[in-house]
Motif scaffolding. Structure first.
Motif, mmCIF file in Angstrom:
data_model
loop_
_atom_site.group_PDB
_atom_site.id
_atom_site.type_symbol
_atom_site.label_atom_id
_atom_site.label_comp_id
_atom_site.label_asym_id
_atom_site.label_seq_id
_atom_site.Cartn_x
_atom_site.Cartn_y
_atom_site.Cartn_z
ATOM 1 N N ASP A 117 -6.637 7.364 0.386
ATOM 2 C CA ASP A 117 -6.343 5.331 -0.907
ATOM 3 C C ASP A 117 -7.450 5.489 -2.428
ATOM 4 O O ASP A 117 -8.351 6.268 -2.234
ATOM 5 N N SER A 169 0.116 9.368 6.137
ATOM 6 C CA SER A 169 -1.493 8.964 5.836
ATOM 7 C C SER A 169 -1.962 9.246 7.337
ATOM 8 O O SER A 169 -1.145 9.122 8.508
ATOM 9 N N HIS A 208 1.141 4.879 -2.801
ATOM 10 C CA HIS A 208 1.510 6.189 -2.340
ATOM 11 C C HIS A 208 2.659 7.072 -3.258
ATOM 12 O O HIS A 208 2.264 7.583 -3.277
ATOM 13 N N HIS A 250 -0.123 6.047 8.209
ATOM 14 C CA HIS A 250 1.623 5.516 8.042
ATOM 15 C C HIS A 250 2.431 7.179 7.878
ATOM 16 O O HIS A 250 1.901 7.521 7.421
ATOM 17 N N HIS A 261 0.886 -1.491 -0.032
ATOM 18 C CA HIS A 261 0.056 0.304 0.354
ATOM 19 C C HIS A 261 0.770 1.002 0.424
ATOM 20 O O HIS A 261 0.574 2.670 -0.236
HETATM 21 ZN ZN ZN Z 1 -3.263 4.900 2.489
#
Ligand code: ZN
Ligand code: KG4
Length: 355
Positions: free
Chosen positions: A306, A136, A115, A139, A111
């Protein structure tokens, strides 16, 4: 190559069709914000159940918007991790069945790497090495990227992610969820210099970040000054707090980003992830890029939070190299981006052992 991207790691059910890793033919995002709002944050059980209901219509809409049929697809790319296990499982199981049914390859995507790829969809080819701030709700990391596909984790948060800090602050201030956009809007009418919230110092000298102290400082400020959470319209006092909090948080992010940029001298900067929607953060990163005389790349708002287009783009990168997964592809909650430095140290250690 036509790739269907599927993303369900947290509280967005998303699907997208991307041609050759760059041309976004469709990108559908079903946000679950409404379902989690009452709880002040994402409830994993609710998220997983809603993914289950939404995944099929979202994929169908992505094919319809792209004006393609499932048989036109060449491959499927799906977020494998990190994320919430129940959420990840829905996307991974669905994508595997979908690819198996069509007899096309499937690839699992990290994931966070998605990004990073979010900026490659809309920008001219990004110059490498790049320094990427991925920030985000889940993270907050800085990666040194010599070339796409190679990542050295050079800084991380020791505690809360920056988006999480925004969300927790908004909750304390009685402002609702998600906190980032609400605080950003209130901050526009507040005095950012009114309160001096601290920026964390990491005692071992590493360029890491930390945001839990900032959250504690806010709680203390509210207690000592008898500030009650907003109930309806926010007061000027709350707006000043929002502006001051946002300023301190961005200062904390930029301190590490700037230090690492000076140290690594990248050819470009990347800022991506949900918090990259924040215009004050974009301004700060643009200022740094100007100082360094390098370009800075942000995803558009749609690609900052996302989405599945970034997953399709990252998946295409690996598929084009002939890499794909088997049907044993499994969701991985703690999936890490390859850490070049750790790998190098491990290789060195193994070499020493052999000698
Ligand atoms: Zn994300
Ligand atoms: O990337 P994302 O959609 O999901 C995760 O992978 O976590 O990011 C969501 C996070 C939330 O914490 C939200 O408060 C934050 O991004 N966010 C913002 C803004 N828009 C979203 N933070 C600051 N300013 C914004 N404008």
């Amino acid at each position: 190559m036509l790739v269907l991207g599927v993303e369900s790691s947290c509280d967005e059910t998303a699907a997208a069709v991307v041609r050759d890793g760059r041309e976004m033919l469709s990108s559908v995002i079903h946000s679950q914000i409404g379902s989690h709002m009452a709880w002040g944050g994402v409830v994993p059980e609710i998220a997983a159940r809603e993914h289950l209901v939404k995944i099929e219509p979202v994929v169908e809409k992505a094919l319809e918007d792209a004006n393609v049929s499932a048989e036109d697809l060449d491959a499927v790319a799906v977020t494998q991790g990190p994320g919430l296990i129940g959420s990840l499982l829905v996307g991974v199981c669905y994508a595997k069945a979908f690819a198996y049914g069509l007899g096309i390859p499937i690839v699992g995507v990290n994931h966070i790497e998605g990004h990073v790829f979010s900026v490659t969809l809309e920008n001219p080819p990004v110059e490498f090495p790049a320094l990427a701030l991925i920030v985000s709700g889940g993270h907050t990391n800085i990666f040194y990227i010599p070339r796409l596909g190679e990542y050295e984790l050079v800084s991380r948060t020791r505690d809360d992610a920056a988006g999480e800090a925004f969300d927790k602050a908004a909750k304390m201030l009685g402002l609702g969820y998600p906190g980032g956009p609400i605080i950003e809007t209130l901050a526009l009418e507040g005095d950012a210099k009114k309160i001096r919230f601290p920026t964390a110092k990491i005692s071992d000298g590493r360029p890491d970040m930390s945001f839990s102290g900032l959250k504690t400082a806010l709680a203390r400020y509210m207690r000592e000054n008898a500030i009650l959470p907003a109930n309806g319209d926010a007061s000027q006092e709350i707006k000043d707090i929002a502006a001051s909090f946002q300023r301190a948080l961005i200062r904390g992010l930029m301190k590490s980003f700037e230090r690492l940029a000076a140290d690594r001298m990248p050819q470009s900067l990347i800022v991506a992830g949900g918090v990259a929607c924040n215009l004050a953060l974009r301004d700060a990163a643009s200022e740094l890029a100007e100082k360094l005389r390098v370009p800075v790349y942000f995803p558009s708002k749609h690609l900052s939070t996302d989405n599945a287009a970034m997953i399709a783009a990252a998946g295409h990168f690996y598929l084009a190299q002939g890499r794909s997964a088997g049907l044993d592809l499994a969701a991985d909650v703690t999936l890490r981006l390859q850490n070049l430095r750790t790998d190098a140290l491990e290789r060195e250690a193994k070499g020493n052992y052999r000698r």
